[in-house]
Design an enzyme around this catalytic site. Structure first.
Site, short mmCIF file in Angstrom:
data_model
loop_
_atom_site.label_atom_id
_atom_site.label_comp_id
_atom_site.label_asym_id
_atom_site.label_seq_id
_atom_site.Cartn_x
_atom_site.Cartn_y
_atom_site.Cartn_z
N GLU A 143 -11.94 -1.72 6.53
CA GLU A 143 -11.20 -2.58 7.45
C GLU A 143 -12.00 -2.85 8.71
OE1 GLU A 143 -6.78 -2.01 7.84
OE2 GLU A 143 -7.35 -0.03 7.14
N GLN A 161 0.84 -1.20 0.00
CA GLN A 161 0.00 0.00 0.00
C GLN A 161 0.87 1.25 0.00
OE1 GLN A 161 -1.84 0.65 3.78
NE2 GLN A 161 -3.53 1.83 2.95
N GLY A 162 0.70 2.10 -1.03
CA GLY A 162 1.47 3.34 -1.11
C GLY A 162 0.59 4.54 -0.84
N SER A 189 0.80 6.76 2.72
CA SER A 189 1.48 7.78 3.53
C SER A 189 2.74 8.30 2.87
CB SER A 189 1.86 7.20 4.89
OG SER A 189 0.73 6.80 5.59
N ASN A 205 -4.90 7.40 16.82
CA ASN A 205 -6.02 7.48 17.76
C ASN A 205 -6.50 8.91 18.00
OD1 ASN A 205 -5.94 4.73 17.88
ND2 ASN A 205 -5.65 4.59 20.09
N GLU A 206 -5.59 9.86 17.92
CA GLU A 206 -5.98 11.25 18.13
C GLU A 206 -6.96 11.70 17.04
OE1 GLU A 206 -2.90 10.09 18.32
OE2 GLU A 206 -2.33 10.50 20.39
#
Lengths: 368, 397
Positions: free
Chosen positions: B243, B125-126, B128, B381-382
């Protein structure tokens, strides 16, 4: 009581910090030191010896400077900040065991080498760490049989100091590592330290003094807690600095992370945890200086609980605040966390301290 | 006991039977110890699943799926996680496959789906980039049209398995002048293309699973564009929303917790006895188990028809935040249960360490370190809490 003036103590800490910045930078000097083979001393050790740090808590008569626990903690704080992997604390603790439990002859025999010649020793504290040992008199010396799975820096140590407790009595023994009865198999720990699996088979040893050493060992255990709390505090201080710097620099959604309130609150909580860990260092100092074994034991366990829990949490947050970068080997925050995990595992960490406090409080058994 | 239909129970029994005969005991041991599966492990496992008809349970039946309900999908994944056995290949099956099914041309579907299902090709997966983590839409890897090719320049980071994958699905910027979400396309790129270089990233666990992928004037045929140009952000959001099924990681946490309890039986504690007998350890185990039980029901409630779309989106964030907190708490207990054997560094054969340094013992401490990433990857999580908070404020009268 320290013989060092505040200026002298400051000067030592500053000289150490300068040397570490030059010789032990995270990406260069430190990596080079970590690549050294298990049985060899990394170059950083010679630098520490050159600064005269090995005699910190020994008396002048034996080549030391008569420093006390707070001086030792200042050094540990700097070593923690710089993530130094060395037998410095181990050696200091062994030196203290020899100093307070050994005869005058024994002190003369071993202490000068530790203070000035860069010799190192490793402490095998069998009773505290769940290892096993049997000791029997043998022709003027003693014969030890025992095992310990993880002794930090044992491979480079010229001698081991083994503390043994039976139901009725405790004793300290000094053994040369280069003898048939001692085998050290290298084990690399996740903080980069080379530890050893130590097997003693009829190993020849000298007993330090001849009296029950229980309280003496307790005093040195308190010193160990004081030293590790200071190291943890140094790591936390540096990790918080790095986190703040990262939050200022890292931008997402058009603004620096430092402007997000949730992250500002997290940093505030980390600061509180850091201050608690500094105070835990003070508790540990008080423990070292307390003549009363029960009070000493309790303060030690409290210091360990507060420091290790606070710092472990703080370092987890430091990783989180660095995002994906916090998960890489190239960034120091993960290395601080690894070192903290090793400290936790070797000492029982916060849960171990809590257990000890409960045991002691409700059944009278000493924690340390 | 969660109330389940006879059909789901029967499915669980079938899956258990399959796992007991098809999962290599050596692989299971390695996964229990916290090791990553190798490329060969993943390919072999994917093919075994595919032979059984379970290679892509969530895909439509006509493309190799099972037709199972959401509950059955989850039951299947749980049975795998609890062993532990690997799930179907996450990039091929959970991420790319559904995007191709929904948005690709029939030609592309026919060309790719069988290969994904059979692990003939492995994707990574590209998404980020160094400057685009949480703010993924700010990505800058560009794709400029040149005849019947795109020319791709830029860099991706945190690309798990790029070092052994064959292809990469990439978000690229095709319209630098549009608003950021509206200028992104979804492109399939062959990792053997000239101009691609891959740099390993060593993680804090000492292992190599992440990479940086550099694109230097890489020519990509335009027929590797999925869907429409500049609609890639929609496809990415669809992918990231997909997901859901195992995002809470309840089964994974249960498996790790039970392993921790097993190890604790042998872990001595100062003062005598074992960690398993320690009141503090027992309290924490019970606490986590109760919370996992509740989280399990939370994820089931979010699968029911009465959950609105916005509740499902917010719910996914809640599952991720709570699920990762419980997973990380579980991994801390596991680390304690590993005692001093959990301290050992991982020594790879290709890192010139002396022979005496190779450790064959449990390296659970190493695996624990990787668990710290759970609250960072998949949407930190933020950010999840921001999404969740918006939902709470929007829906609270």
């Amino acid at each position: 009581m320290t013989a060092l003036l505040p200026d002298e103590s400051d000067a030592i800490a500053q000289a150490l910090r300068r040397m570490l910045a030059e010789q032990y930078a995270f990406s260069l000097g430190r990596r080079a030191c970590l690549a050294v083979q298990p049985a060899l001393m990394a170059p950083i050790w010679d630098r520490l010896v050159e600064l005269g740090l090995c005699g910190l808590m020994l008396d002048a008569e034996h080549g030391g400077v008569d420093g006390d626990v707070s001086d030792m903690q200042r050094v540990q704080h700097e070593l923690g900040r710089a993530l130094v992997v060395s037998p410095w604390l181990q050696t200091l603790l062994c030196a203290q065991l020899i100093r307070i439990a050994g005869s005058a002859d024994q002190q003369d025999r071993w202490l000068p080498g530790l203070a000035q010649d860069g010799q190192s020793m490793a402490w095998v504290d069998l009773a505290a760490s769940g290892g096993s040992c049997a000791a029997a008199p043998d022709d003027g010396m003693w014969s030890l049989n025992g095992y310990h799975a993880t002794v930090p820096h044992a491979c480079v140590a010229g001698h081991l100091v083994v503390t043994v407790e039976t139901g009725s009595e405790s004793a300290c023994f000094v053994l040369e590592t280069a003898q048939a009865g001692v085998s050290c198999s290298p084990v690399r720990l996740m903080d980069g330290c080379w530890a050893a699996e130590v097997c003693l088979r009829d190993a020849r040893a000298y007993r330090l003094g001849s009296r029950d050493a229980r309280h003496l060992i307790g005093r040195v255990r308190a010193l160990a807690v004081a030293g590790l709390c200071a190291e943890a505090c140094g790591m936390a201080e540096s990790a918080l600095e790095m986190s703040v710097q990262h939050l200022r620099v890292r931008h997402q959604f058009g603004q620096p992370l430092a402007e997000y309130q949730a992250l500002r609150h997290r940093v505030a909580d980390m600061w509180i945890a850091l201050e608690q860990s500094r105070s835990a260092c003070v508790l540990a100092q008080e423990a070292v200086m307390d003549e009363n074994a029960a009070a000493r034991s309790r303060l030690c366990a409290q210091a360990q609980l507060v420091a290790y829990e606070s710092v472990t949490w703080l370092l987890q947050q430091a990783i989180q605040l660095h995002g994906g970068m916090g998960m890489t080997d190239e960034v120091a925050v993960g290395h601080y966390y690894r070192r903290m995990l090793v400290i936790n595992a070797l000492t029982g960490g916060a849960p171990g301290a809590l257990r000890a406090l409960v045991r002691e409080q409700y059944s009278g058994a000493a924690a340390y | 006991m969660r109330i389940e239909s006879a059909g789901v129970k029967a499915l669980r029994a079938q899956v258990r039977e399959f796992l007991s005969t098809q999962l290599d005991a050596g692989l299971r041991e390695r996964l229990r110890r916290g090791e990553f599966p190798t490329r060969d492990d993943l390919v072999d496992w994917q093919r075994r699943l595919a032979r059984r008809g379970w290679g892509a349970p969530s895909w439509p039946v006509e493309h190799g799926g099972t037709g199972w309900s959401d509950i059955e999908q989850l039951a299947f994944l749980e049975e795998c996680a609890v062993v532990p056995a690997p799930a179907p290949h996450v990039f091929n099956i959970t991420m790319l496959g559904p995007v191709l099914i929904r948005f690709a041309s029939p030609v592309q579907r026919d060309a790719w789906l069988p290969k994904l299902l059979a692990a003939d090709v492995l994707f990574c997966q590209g998404f980020s980039e160094p400057g685009s983590g949480s703010d993924l839409a700010s990505l800058r890897t560009s794709a400029t049209r040149d005849g019947d090719h795109y020319v791709v320049n830029g860099q991706k980071i945190w690309t798990t398995s790029a070092h052994y994958a064959d292809w990469i699905f990439c978000l690229v910027r095709t319209d630098p002048l549009a608003r950021k979400q509206n200028g992104i396309s979804f492109l399939l790129i062959d990792l053997c293309s000239p101009g691609i270089s891959i740099r390993p990233i060593i993680s804090i666990d000492g292992r190599h699973s992440l990479n940086e992928v550099f694109f230097d004037a890489v020519r990509v045929p335009t027929h590797n564009l999925v869907g429409e140009e500049n609609r890639g952000w929609d496809y990415a959001r669809f992918l990231l929303g997909n997901e859901r099924a195992s995002i809470a990681g309840v089964a994974r946490s249960r498996e790790r917790l039970s392993y921790a309890q097993e190890l604790a039986l042998q872990t001595p504690v100062a003062g005598g006895g074992t960690l398993a007998q320690d009141a503090g350890f027992r309290l924490r185990v019970q606490h986590i188990q109760a919370e996992l039980e509740a989280l399990d029901r939370t994820q089931y409630r979010l699968f029911t028809d009465s959950a609105t779309p916005s509740l499902r989106v917010a719910g996914a964030s809640a599952l991720k935040v709570k699920g990762t907190a419980l997973y990380q708490a579980t991994m801390e207990l596991l680390l304690e249960a590993a005692g001093t054997t959990g301290l050992h560094a991982r020594v790879e054969p290709d890192v010139g360490a002396p022979a005496a340094a190779h450790q064959s013992r449990e390296a659970l401490g190493v695996a624990h370190l990787y668990s710290r990433a759970a609250s960072i990857y998949g949407g930190a999580n933020e950010v999840q809490k921001n999404i969740l908070a918006r939902h709470v404020f929007d829906t609270t009268p």
